[in-house]
Motif scaffolding. Sequence first.
Motif, PDB file in Angstrom:
ATOM      1  N   GLU A 131       0.663  -1.182   0.002  1.00 43.78           N
ATOM      2  CA  GLU A 131      -0.014   0.131  -0.030  1.00 43.78           C
ATOM      3  C   GLU A 131       0.879   1.323  -0.167  1.00 43.78           C
ATOM      4  N   ASP A 132       0.569   2.437  -0.291  1.00 49.06           N
ATOM      5  CA  ASP A 132       1.024   3.564  -0.308  1.00 49.06           C
ATOM      6  C   ASP A 132       1.234   4.013   1.198  1.00 49.06           C
ATOM      7  N   TYR A 133       2.374   4.876   1.286  1.00 54.54           N
ATOM      8  CA  TYR A 133       2.795   5.169   2.611  1.00 54.54           C
ATOM      9  C   TYR A 133       3.453   6.414   2.594  1.00 54.54           C
ATOM     10  N   THR A 134       3.106   7.397   3.568  1.00 56.85           N
ATOM     11  CA  THR A 134       3.719   8.858   3.414  1.00 56.85           C
ATOM     12  C   THR A 134       4.550   8.790   4.626  1.00 56.85           C
ATOM     13  N   HIS A 135       5.818   9.041   4.328  1.00 60.20           N
ATOM     14  CA  HIS A 135       6.880   9.265   5.481  1.00 60.20           C
ATOM     15  C   HIS A 135       7.961  10.251   5.345  1.00 60.20           C
ATOM     16  N   ASN A 136       8.679  10.514   6.340  1.00 64.51           N
ATOM     17  CA  ASN A 136       9.932  11.429   6.229  1.00 64.51           C
ATOM     18  C   ASN A 136      11.045  10.552   6.133  1.00 64.51           C
ATOM     19  N   LEU A 137      11.835  10.839   4.682  1.00 68.22           N
ATOM     20  CA  LEU A 137      12.884  10.216   4.155  1.00 68.22           C
ATOM     21  C   LEU A 137      14.230  11.063   4.656  1.00 68.22           C
ATOM     22  N   SER A 138      15.009  10.339   5.274  1.00 66.07           N
ATOM     23  CA  SER A 138      16.358  11.274   5.839  1.00 66.07           C
ATOM     24  C   SER A 138      17.387  11.406   4.606  1.00 66.07           C
ATOM     25  N   ILE A 139      17.785  12.673   4.415  1.00 68.90           N
ATOM     26  CA  ILE A 139      18.379  12.899   3.290  1.00 68.90           C
ATOM     27  C   ILE A 139      19.751  13.766   3.794  1.00 68.90           C
ATOM     28  N   CYS A 140      20.812  13.751   2.956  1.00 71.08           N
ATOM     29  CA  CYS A 140      21.970  14.640   3.134  1.00 71.08           C
ATOM     30  C   CYS A 140      21.877  16.140   2.865  1.00 71.08           C
ATOM     31  N   TYR A 141      21.923  16.939   3.988  1.00 68.97           N
ATOM     32  CA  TYR A 141      21.812  18.456   3.750  1.00 68.97           C
ATOM     33  C   TYR A 141      22.756  19.085   2.818  1.00 68.97           C
ATOM     34  N   ARG A 142      23.536  18.337   2.392  1.00 67.47           N
ATOM     35  CA  ARG A 142      24.269  19.093   1.277  1.00 67.47           C
ATOM     36  C   ARG A 142      24.031  18.780  -0.041  1.00 67.47           C
ATOM     37  N   CYS A 143      24.056  17.251  -0.235  1.00 66.10           N
ATOM     38  CA  CYS A 143      23.716  16.705  -1.671  1.00 66.10           C
ATOM     39  C   CYS A 143      22.471  16.286  -2.027  1.00 66.10           C
ATOM     40  N   GLY A 144      21.613  15.936  -0.781  1.00 67.72           N
ATOM     41  CA  GLY A 144      20.255  15.352  -1.008  1.00 67.72           C
ATOM     42  C   GLY A 144      20.006  14.079  -1.288  1.00 67.72           C
ATOM     43  N   HIS A 145      21.380  13.288  -1.208  1.00 63.72           N
ATOM     44  CA  HIS A 145      21.126  11.716  -1.239  1.00 63.72           C
ATOM     45  C   HIS A 145      20.616  11.205  -0.161  1.00 63.72           C
ATOM     46  N   THR A 146      19.860  10.046  -0.368  1.00 66.50           N
ATOM     47  CA  THR A 146      19.301   9.248   0.826  1.00 66.50           C
ATOM     48  C   THR A 146      20.551   8.749   2.001  1.00 66.50           C
ATOM     49  N   ILE A 147      20.071   9.030   3.490  1.00 62.49           N
ATOM     50  CA  ILE A 147      20.840   8.730   4.282  1.00 62.49           C
ATOM     51  C   ILE A 147      21.026   6.982   4.539  1.00 62.49           C
TER      52      ILE A 147
END
Length: 879
Positions: A333-349
């Motif tokens: 199912e679909d699920y909305t959540h907060n994804l952690s990303i790098c504050y400089r390059c935006g890549h997934t942590i």
Amino acid sequence: MSINIDSNYQASKYEDKIYKLWEDCGCFTPKIEKDKEPFVISMPPPNATGVLHLGHAVMLALEDIMIRYNRMQGTPSLWLPGTDHASIATQNKVEQILSKEGKNKYDLGRREFLKEVDKYVKNSQDIIRNQIRKMGASCDWTRERFTLDKGLTNAVQEVFIRMYKDGLIYRGDRIVNWCPRCESTLADDEVEYKELTEKLYWLKYGPFTLATTRPETKLGDTAVAVHPDDKRYKDMIGKKFMIPGVLGDFEIKVVGDTAVDPEFGSGAVKVTPSHSFTDYEIAKRHNLPFKSIINEKGQMMENCGKYAEMTTKECRKAILDDMDKMGLIENIEDYTHNLSICYRCGHTIEPLISAQWFIDVNKKAIKDGRKKLSIKEKAISVIREGDIKIIPKKFNKIYFHWMENLHDWCISRQIWYGHRIPVWHCKDCNEFVASKTKPNKKCKKCKGSKWKQDPDTLDTWFSSGLWTFSTLGWPEKTEDYKYFHPTSVMETGYDILFFWVARMIIMSTYILNEIPFKTVYLHGLVRDKNGQKMSKSKPETCIDPLEMIEKYGTDAVRLSLVIGSSPGNDIRLYEEKIAGYRNFVTKIWNASRFALMNIDEESLDKEFEPGMVKSIADKWILTRLQELIKKVNKDLKNYRFSDAGTSIYEFIWGMYCDWYLEISKGEHKNPAVLKYVLENVLKLLHPFTPFVTEKLWSFMKKDKLIINSTYPKVDKNLIFEDEANILEIIKEVIGRIRSIRAELKVEPSKLIHAIIYADKYVDGLESKRETIMRLARLESLELKEKGPKIKNAKVELVDKIEIYLPLKDMIDYKKEKNRLEKEYKQKSDYIQNLKKKLNNKGFIDNAPKDLIESEKAKLECENEKLNKLKFQLKELEKL
């Protein structure tokens, strides 16, 4: 006299020359005066990556106001500028440049790559310096610092070694935020969050059904956790189960932990200790095994069998296909959540276990009377006890919450640019020692003599945490350090309260056992006209401060950033607002030009004395000026910059220009008061609009530049309350006559007749007869103490004053009657249409309730207007 002042103020013509004059004269460099307490700001250092943005512009405008104000108070005022090497951001920039040339850092090697970074930084620093100058920042360039310069590097190494010897710095394997793109760790507060709608996978998991957004991490699971009070799983806690997996069955243990939300999913969650912060803590509490499956490049490790070397995204797709074939997927199912990303390059942590250097924030290391405090506790106590004041106060609560929940600080970064960690490893046994230079002694453990320095660099916030004292000559403890530290104010954006401000408090209280600053002033974010965050992805929302300076001048940009702002709250900025303040700067120029052109040579040379005051108007403007001086000084001392700026704006526009300069024409002109008020207004304004005030000051034949002049203080000898009140009455009389003229649409060129019964104010009004007649556009004025009521006239009351304006002087009877009758008919027709609509059953039955109520309110309003027109027609018939 003949003063040659351009009719128009052109900011671009003067600003660079004025700034150079200030710099050449040493205006920004304070002397150490030991009998005076200095005022000090350490400028938040812009990153060495490029361009001035609006956040910097707000900071520079506010801090310059503080510095200029305190300097004009006679206080030795130091504003120390500099730049931050911003390790990750700067390295990323250079790597991007290299990639366009088809190269990467490994092609160059560490030494050559760092040479390329240094070239980039030197060029970038020149750009930043020029931009700071463009904002009019009166900072002391002779004391400029860079976080990677020799002195600051020595300070960084000294602090690291002291903390290491005190047992505060340790090396250990812990879960960290890892950016596969930057190939480095990030501190918790360097992680940003992006709301994302992804898939939530419901997996068949032995006796459980579990929900997860990351099915690929199943390869690293070692447990299932449930809430200890969840009745569904109470009997399973402590037991072990074999779980079917894509690489074969594996064993897990069921643990009960309060970190589990029984409302999420099925209430049971899989535990991957090596790749989730929550799971890591659960594993530590229950002594669970750790299994790492993702490496530092964001790829699956060799223990992942056929999925080895896949990226996590590739593995997710492959493992889902295999699970589906095995019948292990129950639902998606679909699920909305907060994804952690790098504050400089935006890549997934990727959270993963790594050997890193940490600061222990809970170790009791600071003496505080008879007890010892941890660095975290000490940093909390200096705010709680009021040693440091945060403006606005509401951020105290946020600060305490953040500090109380602070985990050990990971200070190592796996990048090349930055302060190299001052630790040396024995090449033979990997024993290590903390030292600024390569050890010249043998290893205590294996007696080897070959050493290599730790390859990691320090977190940028480690070095910038020392900014207030390392820049002043610590650890040498120079005269600058002894005199200027602790600093007075740290002014910065509320968004980096925890990134930077908290770390400065931690470092200063630990190393020096003193606070780094006495006050923290937090400004808000700059938003667009509609309150939206400015974004590079929406260029129409972004404003380049340098473009605005070129178009409207620095003073206008500064005013637009300060007036209307308040600490801790966001501010809206748009070009029309800046243009509006450009008009205000032009008003200052024109008003000053008018005043100066009406001051003769003799008056310009004379010092002002109270005996030079002549008229009621003089006494009124001087009284209001003293009130302004008192209020502005109080506001600036209490960091109410917008209030101070607004007060000056209203005085110049509403009192000095609209009234005093108008009154001062002709026989009422008093050059001495014109000059005195202008001098003080320019000085009051100078911290806000330094360029236009300095240029205007240059026409006043002064020995000192305005930047070095004394800020105005209240002169009680120039307060004339009674006379000022009379002038307020005169202003009100003129204002009421103007309002009636506007109401009756009297042509501005038409002169009218007025009869005024002025009661006790008759002498005061008589003294300003010419002014009243000129500003109210009167042909004749009858001024009496009392008199009979006058018919067929407009009447206004001001205190005990009666104003009569005969209608026959103001109105063309036929023309006015035709206008009113025409307007009456149009209004009547409109009302009839509204009534028809409201009597229409179809409209009442089908229209929204809000629309019906709106139409009824409209009808009521229009009827009131019609009755007013009817009254006006009756009054007209009496003439």
